[in-house]
Design a protein around this motif. Structure first.
Motif, short mmCIF file in Angstrom:
data_model
loop_
_atom_site.label_atom_id
_atom_site.label_comp_id
_atom_site.label_asym_id
_atom_site.label_seq_id
_atom_site.Cartn_x
_atom_site.Cartn_y
_atom_site.Cartn_z
N ALA A 455 29.35 48.05 43.99
CA ALA A 455 29.39 46.70 44.55
C ALA A 455 29.27 45.64 43.46
O ALA A 455 29.72 44.50 43.64
N LEU A 456 28.67 46.01 42.33
CA LEU A 456 28.48 45.07 41.23
C LEU A 456 29.50 45.29 40.11
O LEU A 456 29.33 44.81 39.00
N GLY A 457 30.58 46.04 40.42
CA GLY A 457 31.67 46.20 39.46
C GLY A 457 31.34 47.04 38.27
O GLY A 457 31.64 46.67 37.13
N THR A 458 30.74 48.21 38.49
CA THR A 458 30.36 49.07 37.37
C THR A 458 31.43 50.09 37.00
O THR A 458 31.29 50.80 36.00
N ALA A 459 32.51 50.19 37.78
CA ALA A 459 33.64 51.04 37.40
C ALA A 459 34.54 50.25 36.45
O ALA A 459 34.41 49.03 36.34
N THR A 460 35.45 50.93 35.76
CA THR A 460 36.33 50.23 34.83
C THR A 460 37.73 50.07 35.43
O THR A 460 38.26 51.00 36.04
N VAL A 461 38.29 48.90 35.23
CA VAL A 461 39.62 48.56 35.74
C VAL A 461 40.35 47.75 34.67
O VAL A 461 39.76 47.35 33.67
N ASN A 462 41.64 47.47 34.89
CA ASN A 462 42.34 46.60 33.95
C ASN A 462 42.66 45.25 34.59
O ASN A 462 42.59 45.09 35.81
N VAL A 463 42.99 44.30 33.76
CA VAL A 463 43.22 42.93 34.22
C VAL A 463 44.39 42.86 35.19
O VAL A 463 44.32 42.17 36.22
N LYS A 464 45.45 43.59 34.89
CA LYS A 464 46.65 43.50 35.73
C LYS A 464 46.37 43.92 37.16
O LYS A 464 46.77 43.24 38.11
N GLU A 465 45.67 45.03 37.36
CA GLU A 465 45.44 45.48 38.73
C GLU A 465 44.48 44.55 39.47
O GLU A 465 44.60 44.35 40.68
N MET A 466 43.55 43.94 38.75
CA MET A 466 42.64 42.99 39.39
C MET A 466 43.38 41.71 39.80
O MET A 466 43.18 41.19 40.91
N VAL A 467 44.23 41.22 38.93
CA VAL A 467 44.95 39.97 39.24
C VAL A 467 45.92 40.17 40.40
O VAL A 467 46.01 39.33 41.30
N THR A 468 46.65 41.28 40.40
CA THR A 468 47.58 41.52 41.51
C THR A 468 46.82 41.77 42.81
O THR A 468 47.31 41.42 43.89
N ALA A 469 45.62 42.35 42.72
CA ALA A 469 44.80 42.54 43.92
C ALA A 469 44.40 41.19 44.51
O ALA A 469 44.50 40.97 45.73
N TYR A 470 43.97 40.27 43.68
CA TYR A 470 43.64 38.92 44.15
C TYR A 470 44.88 38.22 44.70
O TYR A 470 44.79 37.40 45.61
N GLY A 471 46.03 38.56 44.12
CA GLY A 471 47.28 37.97 44.60
C GLY A 471 47.55 38.30 46.06
O GLY A 471 48.20 37.53 46.78
N MET A 472 47.06 39.45 46.52
CA MET A 472 47.24 39.82 47.92
C MET A 472 46.43 38.91 48.84
O MET A 472 46.82 38.68 50.00
N LEU A 473 45.33 38.39 48.36
CA LEU A 473 44.58 37.40 49.14
C LEU A 473 45.33 36.07 49.15
O LEU A 473 45.39 35.38 50.17
N ALA A 474 45.92 35.73 48.01
CA ALA A 474 46.65 34.46 47.90
C ALA A 474 47.88 34.42 48.80
O ALA A 474 48.26 33.35 49.29
N ASN A 475 48.53 35.57 49.00
CA ASN A 475 49.77 35.57 49.80
C ASN A 475 49.56 35.99 51.25
O ASN A 475 50.53 36.23 51.97
N GLY A 476 48.30 36.07 51.67
CA GLY A 476 48.04 36.38 53.07
C GLY A 476 47.95 37.85 53.39
O GLY A 476 48.03 38.24 54.56
N GLY A 477 47.81 38.69 52.37
CA GLY A 477 47.59 40.11 52.61
C GLY A 477 48.79 41.01 52.42
O GLY A 477 48.75 42.19 52.79
#
Length: 675
Positions: A455-477
């Motif tokens: 819940a506090l983001g202790t796994a590792t991810v890359n910037v691209k997958e995080m940004v595109t994930a947020y993009g799904m919120l921006a475009n309505g899912g």
């Protein structure tokens, strides 16, 4: 007797000559017949691949081992064509691949020196060698060259051969072909070469190192004068042009492709990798394949991003930056910064680095919570809390700097203030597996452990997958695939790939995505200040539009990801060796870069608001109590609820306080009257 011997000798010589002629004719016939049966040889050779931005501006050229820019014969100056033919093969249009007179002369010299050093190659033979063979001087190579020469002359026009030759010949300094040479030496296309420049370049191929004006200008000038004299003698230029060419001072650009500053170099590397995957080819084949690749790069946004990073980050620090901007309606990557200095490190920190996202991972948790009964005013206690795990261990998360409300807070405040205890309680309530599933719904592909601390983001991810994930919120899912390529055209002008622009599949619930977006605008809203300021307070005064976002901080990583309906941008900062960020300013860089870039980028974008879908209602809410706000409340914020889940009660806490203050004031007034 002597006469008989003479006749016998003559007959033997005649037979030998006839035999040699027969062998020659049979050999020639065999070569021509075999060449005919083999058909036309492939003329394809390495060509630079050109990359274009969204407005079709050239942003880069990718190449294989040879730097070459292919141009048609019509795009070359008449002077360079004439000078080349006069220098390399005066009888080009009169022979069928071989100049017998030159060949016989070369044979005589080879016999005298007992070697194969003398050359008599026509332009067609040189082209065949450039295309298919090495420059080894051997009988085997000459036989192969003869076959290819016949096939070229048999199946292609003289113009095709001349165009291919001028695009393949080596001019030294890594430049293959007249266009590359023209750009390298004079920083201009081949169609704009002057007579003097054309004569200079025409003299180089005979000895690219020996006749290079950059190595020995006097020697190169002498050869240029010889070529100009030949042009004058043949009537190709007049005396005035000859004199003018000799007087012209040549200024050399030395415009090496390796020394040019590249536009968005990390982005270009990503384009080539993506193109290789789309075409099913190796990256080196794409670079030398002569493709025209039309990308998603917005050069203005790219420049703004680079400028903002340079303006914000101290130049002497080793801290690195990874930043990415994406159009949430298409998934097109509009700007990318994989590191502060590509020449120092071509490693792309937006696509290849895996880092802990910290609290920027929380939106996935709260999406799952909203899907499982939470509302913006769901209240949980914010105080130091220990969680006993199934294995008997105790997990005790802490808030930033040890600050707690020590009372219940709403989900809206928990997101705006980034309360860690609230997040872990929610994760434990839902079950960590639900958070893993939610992250996957957002397109996160990195491995995620189902543990409370996720819940506090202790796994590792890359910037691209995080940004595109947020993009799904921006475009309505809607499902979103981050990409860099819109179209690929091959060297023949055929479109071999075109990105499908249709909207992605609806992956998230539209109402839940909107509710979460509205909650994420709270990080910039000072009305939600509580036991500490909202996490976006340091940049909220810089923002002129409504944005949603979430920041995240660990000991060694700082993140800021936020979006409008038009653009989503993520910025990461940290050290490559994972050392802690000990300076407070370093952790603040990501928000400053993000805010500065988003404001600048949106100057040319239309003003858009997040549109509420049907079934959602907005109500003024008191942030502290989570109830409907009244005029007595110290602050209020419009919060959105799925219809039927909105609170019915009104806040009375501030009304009672106001009432008590009024009563106290009246008592004081009466007391003063009787003093």
């Amino acid at each position: 007797m002597g006469k008989g011997k003479y006749n016998l000798g003559s007959k033997l010589l005649l037979k030998l000559i006839v035999w040699l002629v027969a062998v020659f004719l049979l050999g020639a016939g065999a070569i021509y017949l075999t060449s005919f049966l083999l058909g036309p040889p492939d003329l394809q050779m390495d060509q630079n691949t050109i990359l274009y931005s969204t407005n079709e501006e050239v942003i880069g050229e990718e190449r294989g081992p040879e730097y070459r820019q292919w141009v048609e014969l019509s795009e070359m100056s008449e002077e360079i064509i004439a000078a080349t033919l006069l220098t390399e093969d005066q009888n080009f249009y009169n022979h069928h691949g071989f100049d017998l007179k030159r060949i016989m002369g070369a044979i005589v010299k080879d016999i005298k020196t007992w070697s194969l050093k003398e050359g008599a190659s026509t332009l067609t033979q040189q082209y065949a060698r450039n295309l298919y063979l090495t420059h080894e001087k051997s009988l085997t190579r000459k036989i192969k060259e003869a076959f290819y020469t016949v096939r070229l002359e048999m199946f292609y026009s003289k113009e095709d051969i001349l165009e291919g030759y001028l695009n393949s010949i080596y001019y030294g300094h890594g430049a293959y072909g007249i266009e590359a040479a023209s750009n390298y030496f004079f920083n201009k296309p081949a169609t704009d070469l002057t007579v003097a420049e054309a004569a200079m370049l025409a003299g180089i191929p005979k000895g690219p190192t020996y006749y290079s004006p950059l190595n020995d200008e006097e020697r190169a000038r002498n050869r240029q004068k010889q070529i100009l004299t030949n042009l004058l003698d043949k009537g190709i230029i007049d005396q005035k042009s000859f004199d003018s060419a000799l007087r012209q001072e040549l200024i050399y650009a030395k415009n090496s492709p390796n020394s040019q500053e590249k536009t968005a170099p990390h982005f270009q590397d990503t384009v080539i990798k993506e193109a290789a995957e789309l075409l099913g080819r190796k990256q080196k084949e794409v670079r030398a394949g002569g493709y025209s690749i039309y990308t998603t790069l917005n050069t203005k946004q790219q420049k703004l991003l680079e400028q903002q990073v340079e303006k914000t980050v101290q130049p002497e620090t080793e801290l690195e930056i990874g930043a990415l901007a994406v159009d949430p309606s298409t998934g097109g990557i509009t700007a990318m910064l994989g590191g502060r200095d590509y020449n120092q490190s071509p490693f792309n920190r937006t696509t290849s680095a895996k880092r802990m996202p910290g609290s920027s991972f929380k939106p996935f948790l709260y999406y799952a919570a909203l899907e499982n009964g939470y509302t913006p005013n769901t209240m949980l206690m914010s105080k130091p809390t220990s969680f006993e795990l199934a294995d008997g261990n105790v997990y005790q998360p802490s808030n930033f700097n040890g600050y707690y409300a020590n009372e219940p807070i709403t989900l809206a405040q928990a997101i705006a203030l980034s309360d860690n205890v609230y997040a872990v309680k929610t994760n434990m309530y839902l079950g960590p597996e639900r958070l893993v599933d939610a992250a996957k719904e957002f397109g996160i592909t990195s491995k995620l452990p189902a543990v409370p601390s996720l819940a506090l983001g202790t796994a590792t991810v890359n910037v691209k997958e995080m940004v595109t994930a947020y993009g799904m919120l921006a475009n309505g899912g809607h499902e979103l695939q981050g990409h860099t390529i819109e179209k690929i055209v091959d060297r023949e002008g055929k479109t071999v790939y075109k990105h499908k622009t249709k909207k992605g599949k609806q992956k998230l619930d539209q109402k839940t995505a909107f509710l979460l977006t509205q909650l994420m605008t709270g990080m910039f809203d000072r009305e939600l200040d509580g036991y500490m300021s909202v996490t976006g307070s340091s940049v909220s005064d810089q923002l002129s539009r409504i944005y949603a976002g979430k920041s995240g901080t660990t000991n060694s990583d700082s993140w800021m990801i936020g979006y409008s309906p038009s653009l989503v941008t993520g910025v990461w900062a940290g050290y490559d060796d994972n050392r802690p960020m000990e300076k407070v300013a370093e952790s603040a860089y990501t928000k400053q870069i993000w805010a500065g870039f988003m404001e600048a980028a949106h100057e040319e974008l239309p003003v858009e608001n997040f549109t509420a879908p049907s079934g959602v209602v907005g109500i003024p809410i008191d942030p502290v109590t989570g109830l409907r706000a009244t005029p007595y409340c110290e602050s209020s914020r419009v919060m959105y609820f799925e219809k039927g889940t909105e609170p019915e009660g009104y806040c009375t806490e501030h009304y009672q306080k106001e009432d008590k203050d009024e009563e106290k004031s009246m008592v004081e007034q009466l007391f003063n009257l009787f003093r």
